[in-house]
Design an enzyme around this catalytic site. Structure first.
Site, PDB file in Angstrom:
ATOM      1  N   HIS A   3       0.840  -1.199   0.000  1.00 54.78           N
ATOM      2  CA  HIS A   3       0.000   0.000   0.000  1.00 54.78           C
ATOM      3  C   HIS A   3       0.878   1.253   0.000  1.00 54.78           C
ATOM      4  CE1 HIS A   3      -3.039   2.929   1.193  1.00 54.78           C
ATOM      5  NE2 HIS A   3      -2.302   3.241   2.243  1.00 54.78           N
ATOM      6  N   ASP A  28       6.337  21.274 -26.653  1.00 60.58           N
ATOM      7  CA  ASP A  28       6.556  19.940 -26.075  1.00 60.58           C
ATOM      8  C   ASP A  28       7.689  20.109 -25.083  1.00 60.58           C
ATOM      9  OD1 ASP A  28       6.843  17.039 -25.616  1.00 60.58           O
ATOM     10  OD2 ASP A  28       5.737  16.834 -27.486  1.00 60.58           O
ATOM     11  N   TRP A  72       7.312  -0.089   3.521  1.00 60.52           N
ATOM     12  CA  TRP A  72       7.748   0.658   2.336  1.00 60.52           C
ATOM     13  C   TRP A  72       9.120   1.285   2.562  1.00 60.52           C
ATOM     14  CZ3 TRP A  72       8.823   5.775   0.850  1.00 60.52           C
ATOM     15  CH2 TRP A  72       8.744   6.731   1.876  1.00 60.52           C
ATOM     16  N   SER A  86      13.429   6.078 -13.972  1.00 57.96           N
ATOM     17  CA  SER A  86      12.364   6.781 -14.688  1.00 57.96           C
ATOM     18  C   SER A  86      12.225   8.215 -14.207  1.00 57.96           C
ATOM     19  CB  SER A  86      11.040   6.030 -14.472  1.00 57.96           C
ATOM     20  OG  SER A  86       9.948   6.865 -14.723  1.00 57.96           O
ATOM     21  N   SER A  87      12.195   8.376 -12.884  1.00 59.92           N
ATOM     22  CA  SER A  87      11.969   9.710 -12.326  1.00 59.92           C
ATOM     23  C   SER A  87      13.117  10.653 -12.629  1.00 59.92           C
ATOM     24  CB  SER A  87      11.776   9.610 -10.819  1.00 59.92           C
ATOM     25  OG  SER A  87      10.595   8.911 -10.518  1.00 59.92           O
ATOM     26  N   HIS A 109      12.901  12.297   2.913  1.00 62.67           N
ATOM     27  CA  HIS A 109      12.288  13.550   3.260  1.00 62.67           C
ATOM     28  C   HIS A 109      12.051  14.448   2.044  1.00 62.67           C
ATOM     29  CE1 HIS A 109      10.275  16.185   5.757  1.00 62.67           C
ATOM     30  NE2 HIS A 109      10.810  17.121   5.031  1.00 62.67           N
ATOM     31  N   GLU A 114      11.469  13.415  -0.713  1.00 56.81           N
ATOM     32  CA  GLU A 114      10.375  12.736  -1.409  1.00 56.81           C
ATOM     33  C   GLU A 114       9.015  13.268  -0.970  1.00 56.81           C
ATOM     34  OE1 GLU A 114       9.983  10.863  -3.863  1.00 56.81           O
ATOM     35  OE2 GLU A 114       8.049   9.894  -3.621  1.00 56.81           O
ATOM     36  N   TYR A 172       8.336  16.221  -0.066  1.00 57.04           N
ATOM     37  CA  TYR A 172       8.123  17.510  -0.747  1.00 57.04           C
ATOM     38  C   TYR A 172       7.867  17.298  -2.225  1.00 57.04           C
ATOM     39  CZ  TYR A 172       9.430  19.425   3.650  1.00 57.04           C
ATOM     40  OH  TYR A 172       9.457  19.700   4.983  1.00 57.04           O
ATOM     41  N   SER A 185      -2.238  26.925  -6.082  1.00 58.84           N
ATOM     42  CA  SER A 185      -1.838  28.298  -6.390  1.00 58.84           C
ATOM     43  C   SER A 185      -2.346  28.759  -7.745  1.00 58.84           C
ATOM     44  CB  SER A 185      -0.312  28.427  -6.349  1.00 58.84           C
ATOM     45  OG  SER A 185       0.186  28.036  -5.094  1.00 58.84           O
ATOM     46  N   HIS A 234      14.781  13.818  11.262  1.00 61.31           N
ATOM     47  CA  HIS A 234      13.634  13.926  12.168  1.00 61.31           C
ATOM     48  C   HIS A 234      12.777  12.665  12.068  1.00 61.31           C
ATOM     49  CE1 HIS A 234      11.396  16.160   8.722  1.00 61.31           C
ATOM     50  NE2 HIS A 234      10.966  14.931   8.737  1.00 61.31           N
ATOM     51  N   HIS A 235      13.111  11.781  11.139  1.00 55.71           N
ATOM     52  CA  HIS A 235      12.472  10.472  11.109  1.00 55.71           C
ATOM     53  C   HIS A 235      13.189   9.490  12.022  1.00 55.71           C
ATOM     54  CE1 HIS A 235      10.038  11.472   7.497  1.00 55.71           C
ATOM     55  NE2 HIS A 235      11.057  12.259   7.224  1.00 55.71           N
ATOM     56  N   THR A 285       6.308  26.934   4.836  1.00 59.69           N
ATOM     57  CA  THR A 285       5.094  26.181   4.561  1.00 59.69           C
ATOM     58  C   THR A 285       3.881  26.920   5.097  1.00 59.69           C
ATOM     59  OG1 THR A 285       6.500  24.275   5.004  1.00 59.69           O
ATOM     60  CG2 THR A 285       4.186  23.843   4.591  1.00 59.69           C
ATOM     61  N   LYS A 306       2.734  29.927   3.014  1.00 58.68           N
ATOM     62  CA  LYS A 306       1.895  29.623   1.848  1.00 58.68           C
ATOM     63  C   LYS A 306       0.426  29.589   2.219  1.00 58.68           C
ATOM     64  CE  LYS A 306       4.902  26.524  -0.766  1.00 58.68           C
ATOM     65  NZ  LYS A 306       5.264  27.335  -1.923  1.00 58.68           N
ATOM     66  N   ARG A 322       2.220   1.527  15.204  1.00 55.42           N
ATOM     67  CA  ARG A 322       1.990   1.291  13.778  1.00 55.42           C
ATOM     68  C   ARG A 322       2.302  -0.136  13.405  1.00 55.42           C
ATOM     69  NH1 ARG A 322       5.180   5.707  10.196  1.00 55.42           N
ATOM     70  NH2 ARG A 322       3.960   4.823   8.516  1.00 55.42           N
TER      71      ARG A 322
END
Lengths: 807, 102, 332
Positions: free
Chosen positions: A84, A113, A148, A178-179, A262, A264, A266, A277, A311-312, A337, A340, A459
């Protein structure tokens, strides 16, 4: 398809899938290089995976609905939450983002393009390969079940002996390729292909967020690539990167994972911020409040996002200094953040709000992300986090930011841009029902999880006892999850009805502000009949509602561009993707398939690279900044490679002196011989610049000489390395011998692989030169090969000093 | 705004050969200093400085950054600085320098 | 400062009561029973109030603009195209920064206070997290036990966390925050428990198939009760009789001895020490209360109760299992 002065499209609305240069056949879709079609491919594929990930979520929630439940076994549950998480992040949210990057960014910047259309297609096919491979693990009966985030050493061969982790590693590596390819493509597109007059600060905020995200992808993926390489080598080849008995530090995996992980998050949220926006100003009929600040804060978030990863890891025992440093950094990131959010609210203030469905979802993001962001600020304090981390409080937080944030933002984008992409309107009534169902279901599913975390539910547990007070909240959460499912079904009904018999959409259904509304819905294959004029931010709005400044009033086509070169379809991107899939399957089954896959991929890459070697329109690829697309792309790639090699070198240094058994570096490294090979590589760079100079002035003889010379010196370097490796193995120093063996051979081996690829590249150019097919017009191709070559040399300079010379 | 070459300069073959010469000399020096016992206390910063100099020479001249658009320098320097910072942070956090952590 | 702390706690407490939810669940993080837990709750309270406050402000502002600025028929066609307001934007950048400062200061203080080296009179306990059970060693007292940790109230306890297999996390919410058990590293957790009682904990880092079944009990004893417990752990075991004696015989000749230690009987080191198994309240890392029935069921087929448990079904008959269970429960 020209528009009359009121902006209406004169023809009957095209079917939803028209607007591409190739036919609407299967082959057409398989070989398309049109950014709009590729966007649709990402969207449809992403949606399919989203449904799969959602099904996995519903099974999870069913199992947790009541205590001591038996819907699924412990093993199945662990696979469910692993799949998941991996699916939703990599196969759902990221492709949805990619759908909008692909379809909308060229339109938003007034381009036709992206910079590299065939690489764009390549990114999609490689993504599909990765997604199929991951889910093939379900068919094989061995899905990954290590989360994950796959913490070592639970992922070692010893504790996870099946193929599940291997499926997971290979899929993620493929998805990463790919990314990163797409990231390089979009960076060059955004920097180099903007319409005349569109300065950086006049770009729509969505494009800015996209740009930041692409840099994050290009730079954050290499560390996880390296971390996964280490894991793969531990599992396949017996190295010791995560082997505690050999002196490894299990924190290494966590650091590498979160240095990626981290940024990721964002990567996942900034596109949604960009969409909001665009949507809020459109439906409030006033500009984004403080647009420059929103842009700068996005850039700051991206940059500082690289500094907060631990922080993880507040519970892992890093010590008070590290804890404090990362805590402060994390709190600092909350400021841009939060800004915004205030800017969005201020955008609505004083506006003239039309509450369309898209608007509903955008407002939903503002409210829900505020909650998710605030729970995030709570996690930023290590003492508090020690109670909240690894509990359902974090599960609540992450879903508030990923669903309340990313998904709501994406739905806003879908409702907003659906008319542009399909030529039809989505139903507004169903749209609002969709929103309210999702809003209600989501909050019911996840708000109680804050409470669950606060009363101590950890968890990743497949069941729980009935006497801990967790029962009612879990049950409510399950109901909410099914509510989310119903909301998704409502969307599917809405989408289906729209495609079948939805009201045709005009070019500009919302009285939009940005350039995509200036062309038909959907756009023609060439996007714009003429590249639009740009006079400021929201330039289309200015054209329509701004003070007339003597320029052409109203909306009308400017002079048609006489010739528009549309990129030709190509089947080579699909072939490369297929080759990679074959190689990956081989890694899980039989080495012969690995060989086949690699050869297939290399052949397909050659064909892809040479497909347009003689196409005149491809000779000059100079963009708006006066730079060649390919040269810019190579420099972005080299930036990414800095992270790749930086991670490898950092690991080498981190593990230095930690080997439990010998030999140690000073006992085995041969400095005199390596000095010779270093000198050889340095001189090869000299030969390379001579080769480039020769090609640039059309001196074919010298071009052939120096190109061959460079390749030869490269081969000599590889020869030295082969000699060194063989010597070491004879003396008992192997990849598996100790921690030093692992870090040394992987670092220098990967560098050697880069050299080998460079040699192959140079020899290919040399062969082209031999056949008289390398002219002055091809100088850029030699130049970028040179840049790659010099970079590989420069990395060796660093390795030679840090590995061989420093005591 | 075509910014392909700043100042209209372009390095000559002579420039390239001179750079290659300097690179060779610095490499030889690098290898030499590790055998000089008197330099042992400052050997690490010394070696780092010398390899950084070689890195810069290759980037500025062979990779043409000195003569090309500043955009390219930014595109490379940004990630380079960030990657270096991360590498230092990672090495520190895993206790290689035993300054923080534990 | 202290009155401020009391005010915060009082406000938080009254809200919890008013909140109506049960906040004093057995594993609640909001019921502090140690100095560590209290220190954390202090910061937790500040941050929660700040977060709730900000959420309310933003939520109300959002709701208000949505209602007030709806497009109405007859309104001017285009609203004023305001692009920004520097003073406002600067203010709402500085304000969050100040708020974060108010959070950061107590955060850093508590970090350093709670990670300081334990005092010299602290009781040293080594915690070893296994797949899927907890081992507790008291080096100074020469006591080894499993899954049930006894600590004295009012005396600092210094846990050293070790991991022989994979990463786990030691978490007893009412006694404080969690700390990972990382193989190859020694992590520390220090706290002083306040109130005698039974507290529940659970592994909080995903560690494999039965991660959900790696619970523990922590019993905080008044000092004399603790001393009694220590004595009982080290005392000579009484010789069993009847069914228990049969059980002991079965135990001694079965594979059990390869994994488990019972003082004077066996010295296996792969599974929990069973010397004083009968004095514990739960079995198999907190998944079941101890009774003849539950222990019998466990002995007959451990993986059925704890998936993938390393302890295999030993092929004991019902009677044999009951006998061994009776023996084990008698080990006090």
């Amino acid at each position: 398809m020209s528009a009359d002065s009121s902006g209406r499209v004169l023809h009957a609305p095209p079917s939803a899938l028209a607007g591409a240069e190739t036919s609407a056949t299967v082959l057409g879709w398989l070989t398309t290089v049109d950014h709009k079609r590729i966007g649709i491919l990402y969207g449809v594929t992403g949606f399919a995976f989203f449904l799969l990930g959602g099904l996995e979520a519903l099974l999870i929630r069913l199992q947790l609905a009541v205590p001591n439940n038996t819907v699924v076994s412990a093993q199945a549950y662990n696979a469910l939450f692993t799949m998941h998480g991996t699916t939703m992040i990599f196969l759902a949210i990221m492709p949805f983002n990619a759908m909008f990057f692909n379809y909308m960014v060229p339109l938003l910047i007034g381009a036709r393009d992206v910079a590299f259309p065939r690489l764009n297609a390549l990114s999609f096919w490689i993504f599909l390969a990765g997604g199929l491979l991951l889910n093939a693990s379900l068919l094989a009966g061995t899905p990954p079940d290590i989360g994950w985030f796959g913490y070592a050493n639970l992922t070692s061969k010893h504790y996870a002996p099946g193929l599940g982790v291997d499926f997971w590693i290979l899929s993620l590596q493929i998805l990463g390729v790919s990314s990163v390819i797409a990231a390089i493509n979009f960076i060059v597109t955004i920097l180099n292909m903007r319409a005349p007059g569109m300065t950086m600060m006049r770009m729509p905020v969505f494009v800015w967020m996209t740009l930041v995200v692409q840099f994050l992808i290009a730079l954050a993926f290499p560390p996880i690539t390296v971390g996964l390489i280490y894991l793969m080598f531990d599992r396949f080849f017996g190295t010791h990167f995560y082997d505690v008995a050999a002196g490894a530090d299990l924190h290494l995996w966590q650091h590498l994972f979160w240095i990626f992980g981290h940024p990721e998050v964002y990567i996942l949220i900034l596109p949604a911020f960009g969409i909001v926006s665009e949507v809020l100003p459109t439906f409030a009929r006033k500009p984004l409040f403080g647009a420059p600040i929103v842009i700068y804060s996005g850039v700051l978030i991206g940059f500082f996002g690289f500094g907060v990863w631990s922080h993880h890891m507040f519970a892992t025992g890093m010590g008070p200094v590290a804890d404090s440093a990362f805590s402060i950094a994390t709190m600092l990131i909350a400021i841009p953040t939060g800004v915004k959010i205030f800017n969005w609210v201020a955008t609505l203030w004083g506006g003239s709000i039309r509450p369309t469905s898209a608007f509903h979802f955008a407002v939903g993001l503002v409210g829900l992300f505020t909650i998710g962001g605030l729970s995030g600020v709570m996690h930023a304090s290590p003492p508090v986090d020690l109670q909240q981390t690894d509990s359902y409080f974090v599960v609540a937080h992450l879903h508030y930011v990923l669903i309340g944030g990313s998904l709501f933002g994406l739905f806003a984008g879908i409702y907003y841009w659906w008319p542009k992409m399909t030529g039809r309107l989505l139903g507004e009534g169903l749209g609002r029902l969709n929103f309210w169902m999702l809003f209600a279901g989501f909050n019911l599913a996840f708000f109680p999880q804050h409470y669950l975390g606060a009363i101590g539910m950890p968890r990743r547990i497949y069941t729980y006892p009935p006497d801990l007070g967790w029962n009612a909240a879990n049950f409510a959460s399950t109901i909410g999850a099914f509510g989310i499912g119903v909301a998704v079904l409502i969307f599917m009904v809405n989408a289906w009805r729209s495609l079948r018999r939805g009201a045709p959409a005009p070019a500009d259904p919302w009285d939009g502000r940005t350039l995509e509304w200036r062309t038909s819905s959907p756009p023609p294959a060439h996007d714009f009949d003429a590249i639009p004029p740009v006079s400021g931010r929201d330039s289309f709005w200015r054209e329509k509602h701004g003070p007339r400044r003597g320029a052409a009033a109203g909306v009308g086509p400017a002079e048609h561009d006489a010739t528009v070169h549309l990129p030709a379809a190509s089947h080579w991107p699909l072939m490369v993707g297929l080759g990679m899939l074959i190689a990956a399957v081989g890694a899980l089954t039989h080495v012969s398939l690995v060989v086949l896959g690699i050869l297939w991929t290399i052949c397909a890459i050659f064909r892809l690279a040479l497909e347009h070697h003689r196409t005149p329109e491809h000779a000059d690829q100079t963009g708006g900044l006066g730079l060649d697309h390919r040269k810019m792309a190579m420099w972005v790639f080299l930036g990414s490679e800095c992270f790749f090699f930086g991670t490898l070198v950092a690991t080498y240094l981190a593990y230095k002196g930690r080997s439990v058994v010998g030999p140690e570096p000073h006992q085995i490294l041969n400095i005199p011989i390596t000095t010779l090979s270093t000198f050889d590589l340095l001189m090869s760079s000299l030969l390379m610049v001579l080769a480039l100079a020769a090609v640039q002035r059309g001196d074919h003889r010298q071009a052939r000489l120096w190109l061959f010379g460079t390749a030869l010196f490269g081969l000599v370097f590889l020869g030295f390395q082969a000699y060194e490796f063989t010597e070491f193995v004879h003396r008992g120093f192997t990849l598996q011998q100790n921690l030093f063996g692992s870090t040394f051979f992987v670092l220098t081996g990967l560098h050697g692989t880069h050299v080998a690829i460079g040699v192959l590249w140079l020899l290919s150019l040399w062969v082209l030169a031999l056949r008289g097919r390398l002219g002055v017009a091809d100088a850029v191709k030699v130049e970028i090969a040179g840049l790659y070559w010099h970079f590989v040399d420069v990395v060796w300079i660093a390795i030679f000093t840090l590995v061989y010379l420093i005591p | 705004m075509s910014d392909e070459h700043r100042d209209g300069e372009h390095p000559t073959v002579g420039t390239y050969v001179r750079v290659a010469l300097v690179l060779s000399v610095v490499t030889a020096l690098e290898v030499g200093v590790i055998y000089v016992r008197q330099l042992a206390p400052i050997i690490v910063p010394l070696l780092l400085a010398m390899s950084a100099a070689k890195f810069a020479l290759v980037a500025l001249f062979f990779m043409h950054l000195r003569y090309d658009s500043r955009v390219l320098t930014l595109l490379f320097a940004g990630p380079l600085v960030l990657a270096s910072g991360l590498a230092v942070a990672l090495t520190t956090l895993t206790g290689a320098f035993l300054v923080f952590g534990r | 400062m202290r009155s401020a702390r009391r005010t915060v706690r009082g406000a938080l407490g009254s809200t919890l009561v008013l909140g109506g939810c049960a906040w004093d669940a057995p594993m609640s993080t909001l019921v502090p029973r140690s100095d560590f837990a209290r220190d954390i709750l202090h910061v937790y309270g500040i941050i929660t109030w700040v977060a709730v406050g900000i959420a309310l402000v933003v939520g109300l502002a959002l709701a208000w603009v949505l209602v007030r600025f709806r497009d109405r028929p007859g309104a001017p066609r285009l609203p004023a195209q305001t692009r920004g307001h520097s003073l406002l934007e600067i203010s709402w950048t500085i304000a969050p920064a100040l708020v974060l400062l108010a959070i950061a200061i107590p955060t850093i203080q508590v970090i350093f206070r709670t990670q300081a080296a334990p005092p010299r009179d602290a009781l040293e306990i080594t915690v070893r997290g296994h797949q899927w059970w907890w081992e507790f060693q008291y080096p100074a007292l020469q006591v080894v036990t499993a899954n049930e940790l006894h600590v004295p109230a009012g005396r600092p306890v210094a846990l050293t966390l070790q991991g022989p297999d994979v990463i786990h996390s030691f978490w007893v919410p009412q006694l404080g925050g969690k700390r990972d058990v990382v193989p190859g590293r020694l992590n520390r957790l220090t706290f002083t428990a306040e109130t005698p009682g039974e507290y529940r904990g659970q592994c909080a880092e995903f560690c494999g198939v039965s991660h959900a079944h790696m619970g523990m009990r922590v019993i905080v004893d008044a000092p004399d009760a603790f001393a009694q417990w220590v004595a009982a752990q080290k005392a000579e075991l009484a010789e069993p009789a009847g069914l228990a004696a049969e059980g002991k015989a079965i135990f001694a000749r079965s594979a059990c001895v390869g994994c488990h230690t019972i003082r004077g009987v066996s010295s296996g080191a792969l599974g929990p020490d069973l010397t004083t198994f009968g004095s514990r309240r739960t079995l198999a890392a907190g998944i079941l209360p101890i009774s003849v029935d539950s222990v019998t069921a466990w002995l007959k087929n451990p993986p059925a109760l704890k998936p993938d448990a390393k302890m295999p079904a030993l092929g004991l008959t019902d009677e044999q299992a009951r006998a061994v269970a009776t023996y084990l429960i008698g080990l006090k």
